[in-house]
Design a protein around this motif. Structure first.
Motif, PDB file in Angstrom:
ATOM      1  N   LEU A  93      32.331 -32.017 -14.685  1.00  0.00           N
ATOM      2  CA  LEU A  93      31.757 -32.096 -15.698  1.00  0.00           C
ATOM      3  C   LEU A  93      30.696 -31.612 -17.078  1.00  0.00           C
ATOM      4  O   LEU A  93      30.390 -32.402 -18.253  1.00  0.00           O
ATOM      5  N   GLY A  94      30.834 -30.255 -16.278  1.00  0.00           N
ATOM      6  CA  GLY A  94      29.563 -29.985 -17.800  1.00  0.00           C
ATOM      7  C   GLY A  94      28.302 -29.913 -17.779  1.00  0.00           C
ATOM      8  O   GLY A  94      27.786 -29.490 -18.409  1.00  0.00           O
ATOM      9  N   CYS A  95      27.999 -30.673 -16.092  1.00  0.00           N
ATOM     10  CA  CYS A  95      26.361 -30.908 -16.775  1.00  0.00           C
ATOM     11  C   CYS A  95      24.921 -29.475 -15.786  1.00  0.00           C
ATOM     12  O   CYS A  95      26.523 -28.854 -15.415  1.00  0.00           O
ATOM     13  N   SER A  96      24.201 -29.633 -16.208  1.00  0.00           N
ATOM     14  CA  SER A  96      23.274 -29.472 -15.643  1.00  0.00           C
ATOM     15  C   SER A  96      22.914 -29.764 -13.711  1.00  0.00           C
ATOM     16  O   SER A  96      23.171 -31.143 -14.234  1.00  0.00           O
ATOM     17  N   ILE A  97      22.249 -29.135 -12.672  1.00  0.00           N
ATOM     18  CA  ILE A  97      22.437 -29.424 -11.864  1.00  0.00           C
ATOM     19  C   ILE A  97      20.722 -30.154 -11.284  1.00  0.00           C
ATOM     20  O   ILE A  97      19.917 -28.149 -11.583  1.00  0.00           O
ATOM     21  N   ALA A  98      20.680 -30.951 -11.008  1.00  0.00           N
ATOM     22  CA  ALA A  98      18.809 -30.197 -10.822  1.00  0.00           C
ATOM     23  C   ALA A  98      18.354 -30.015  -9.965  1.00  0.00           C
ATOM     24  O   ALA A  98      18.832 -29.939  -8.634  1.00  0.00           O
ATOM     25  N   PRO A  99      17.205 -28.756  -9.823  1.00  0.00           N
ATOM     26  CA  PRO A  99      16.633 -28.465  -8.772  1.00  0.00           C
ATOM     27  C   PRO A  99      16.168 -29.567  -7.553  1.00  0.00           C
ATOM     28  O   PRO A  99      16.244 -28.490  -6.299  1.00  0.00           O
ATOM     29  N   VAL A 100      15.848 -30.343  -7.819  1.00  0.00           N
ATOM     30  CA  VAL A 100      15.387 -31.728  -7.292  1.00  0.00           C
ATOM     31  C   VAL A 100      15.872 -32.571  -7.491  1.00  0.00           C
ATOM     32  O   VAL A 100      15.766 -33.023  -8.658  1.00  0.00           O
ATOM     33  N   SER A 101      16.537 -33.260  -6.750  1.00  0.00           N
ATOM     34  CA  SER A 101      16.764 -34.697  -7.362  1.00  0.00           C
ATOM     35  C   SER A 101      16.301 -36.199  -5.645  1.00  0.00           C
ATOM     36  O   SER A 101      16.289 -34.965  -5.229  1.00  0.00           O
ATOM     37  N   ARG A 102      16.698 -36.879  -6.157  1.00  0.00           N
ATOM     38  CA  ARG A 102      15.731 -37.712  -5.562  1.00  0.00           C
ATOM     39  C   ARG A 102      16.836 -38.784  -4.874  1.00  0.00           C
ATOM     40  O   ARG A 102      17.090 -39.287  -5.956  1.00  0.00           O
ATOM     41  N   PHE A 103      17.008 -39.439  -4.352  1.00  0.00           N
ATOM     42  CA  PHE A 103      17.408 -40.610  -3.482  1.00  0.00           C
ATOM     43  C   PHE A 103      16.276 -41.974  -3.519  1.00  0.00           C
ATOM     44  O   PHE A 103      14.971 -41.731  -3.314  1.00  0.00           O
ATOM     45  N   ALA A 104      16.721 -42.970  -4.288  1.00  0.00           N
ATOM     46  CA  ALA A 104      15.535 -44.336  -4.868  1.00  0.00           C
ATOM     47  C   ALA A 104      16.973 -45.692  -4.166  1.00  0.00           C
ATOM     48  O   ALA A 104      18.032 -45.419  -3.705  1.00  0.00           O
TER      49      ALA A 104
END
Length: 504
Positions: free
Chosen positions: A84-95
């Motif tokens: 999708l041409g997105c940046s990938i987060a170095p850190v992501s979190r579930f909520a």
């Protein structure tokens, strides 16, 4: 249900500017669920499982059951984000997204909120006339699916008026990626077409990536279409509605058009638009009110305490980037050139939502022309008559096998259509249907000569006409033989044998 008043579409666009946004949910085809080891019903092997047989304690929200992240779902989510041409987060979190519904066993959904795995992307679309549109992507975040309710009794199949409801938790915990666009401006009279093209592009993309079955009629890919109108000359956006879970690209187009016309009629009459979810009704081509649409604050998001943040290695991200397929626009242009289709022929394939099916049929051995003929012709006709999606009826492998029987002379086109009916009815592969129904073309000279002699006895003047140079007279005998043999005679061989008789 009272019928909505609609404004003429062109008149609506004179008065108002449509603004759209889309939330597309993609079920990932991992072997197991997002947070448990239960088999994933979004995988084709598990689709027909009995209710409540693909479940684990985590899916039911049982006390003490703890989630464990599916690593394959993470990889597939990253691949989709990159495509999708997105940046990938170095850190992501579930909520935790808190809300109550009977098909959500633990009364909250594990999702992502302010720290999604992918963000800030774009998708290019090519409309029918070749116009390129760029749709901005805000985010693509991971989450789990809820279960499924079946409302029994009543006239609509919805909870209103139902006698009781059944809960199937098989789908609870299926890994999802939700793709959220930014507001889409400037669509104007092509807004419905853009809606359809966008959802088709997402479907093409997930199929090319191999991360989802992409079957909209099964819910593998679902679209929520947001539409609002603002009066010409104003800057403030109008109140949006969200039409939920539209299950075909054609329906997305129709739903957007309907909402533009419905909202325009209300606003011009001095009314106001309610921020709400709406249900799409395929049979009537209308939407109806669902529930008031909640804002993010109403869900009381907070970080999921039972899961660590997701921190993919840079090496993994780059390895997945190197494996990305070509973008939908480039793929379509390549396939159109490879197949030698005219603009209209190729657009027929795209409009029917069967590009991947035609491609797979060709890969299985059929010619481009024959693959297109089957999918846009007889299969599309049956799908429309049964109000089903074409990919649901038959596999590309079976279509290619059917055409191979035609190419080998085993079937005529007419017999092949009967075989197709048998395949769709679940009678087996094309060859199995041929064997079971006895539908193969008869090319045995002995059987053909006997049928020809019988036809000539009924029309004795035909041979003389042929001898006098009126070769077209053979058509009457060919027709009689085909009728006598229930369409299973080899017409070309019948013609040869008749002409041989005429000169003997």
């Amino acid at each position: 249900m009272p019928k909505d008043k609609l404004m003429d579409f062109d008149r609506a666009l004179e008065l108002f500017e449509p603004v759209m946004g889309f939330e597309v949910h993609v079920e990932l085809n991992t072997a197991t669920k997002m947070f448990s080891s239960a088999p994933n019903p979004a995988h084709s092997e598990n689709h027909d499982a009995e209710p409540n047989t693909l479940i684990a304690p985590v899916d039911l929200g049982l006390p003490g059951a703890l989630p464990v992240v599916n690593a394959e779902a993470i990889r597939k989510s990253i691949s989709l984000g990159l495509a999708l041409g997105c940046s990938i987060a170095p850190v992501s979190r579930f909520a935790r997204k808190n809300y109550f519904y009977p098909d959500l066993g633990k009364n909250y959904q594990i999702s992502q909120y302010d720290e999604p795995i992918a963000f800030e992307g774009r998708v290019e679309l090519e409309l029918e006339d070749g116009t390129i549109i760029e749709v901005p992507i805000e985010r693509a975040h991971m989450e789990e699916d809820a279960g499924k309710l079946t409302h029994v009794g009543g006239a609509t199949g919805r909870i209103q008026g139902a006698e009781y409801s059944l809960v199937d938790y098989n789908r609870a915990g299926v890994p999802l990626v939700e793709i959220v666009t930014k507001p889409i401006f400037g669509g104007e009279d092509r807004s419905p077409e853009i809606a359809r093209a966008y959802v088709q592009a997402i479907r093409d993309l997930v199929l090319a990536l191999g991360i989802s079955e992409g079957r909209m009629e099964r819910g593998n890919l679902r679209c929520d279409a947001n539409v609002s109108l603002r009066r010409r000359g104003e800057e403030k956006l109008g109140t949006r509605t969200e039409t939920k879970n539209v299950n075909s690209t054609r329906s997305v187009e129709r739903a957007v058009r309907y909402e533009i016309q419905r909202q325009a009629a209300i606003l011009e009459a001095g009314g106001t638009i309610t921020q709400e979810t709406r249900h799409w009704h395929e049979d009537t081509g209308t939407t109806s009110a669902g529930r008031p649409k909640s804002d993010a604050d109403d869900y009381r998001y907070f970080p999921e305490p039972d899961l660590l943040p997701v921190a993919p290695a840079r090496e993994l991200i780059e390895a997945l980037r190197a494996e990305l397929p070509e973008q939908p626009v480039a793929r379509r242009r390549r396939l159109k050139a490879e197949w030698g289709f005219t603009n209209q022929e190729f657009q027929d394939v795209v409009n029917n939502g069967i590009l991947s099916e035609v491609e797979a049929t060709i890969a299985a051995g059929a010619s481009p022309a024959s693959a297109r003929k089957w999918w846009t012709g007889e299969i599309a006709r049956i799908a429309n008559a049964q109000e089903r999606e074409a990919p649901e009826l038959v596999s590309p492998a079976d279509v290619a096998a059917l055409q191979a029987l035609v190419d080998a002379g085993t079937l005529t086109d007419k017999l092949a259509r009967q075989v197709l009916d048998g395949v769709i009815a679940g009678e087996g592969t094309p060859q199995e249907v041929v064997d079971a129904r006895g539908l193969a073309v008869v090319s045995d000279d002995g059987a053909l000569i006997a049928a020809i002699d019988e036809a000539l006895a009924a029309q004795p003047d035909v041979l003389e006409k042929i001898r006098d140079g009126k070769v077209q007279a053979a058509g009457a005998i060919i027709g009689a033989v085909m009728k006598a043999m229930k369409g299973q005679a080899d017409a070309a061989r019948v013609r040869e044998l008749i002409l041989e008789r005429a000169v003997s």
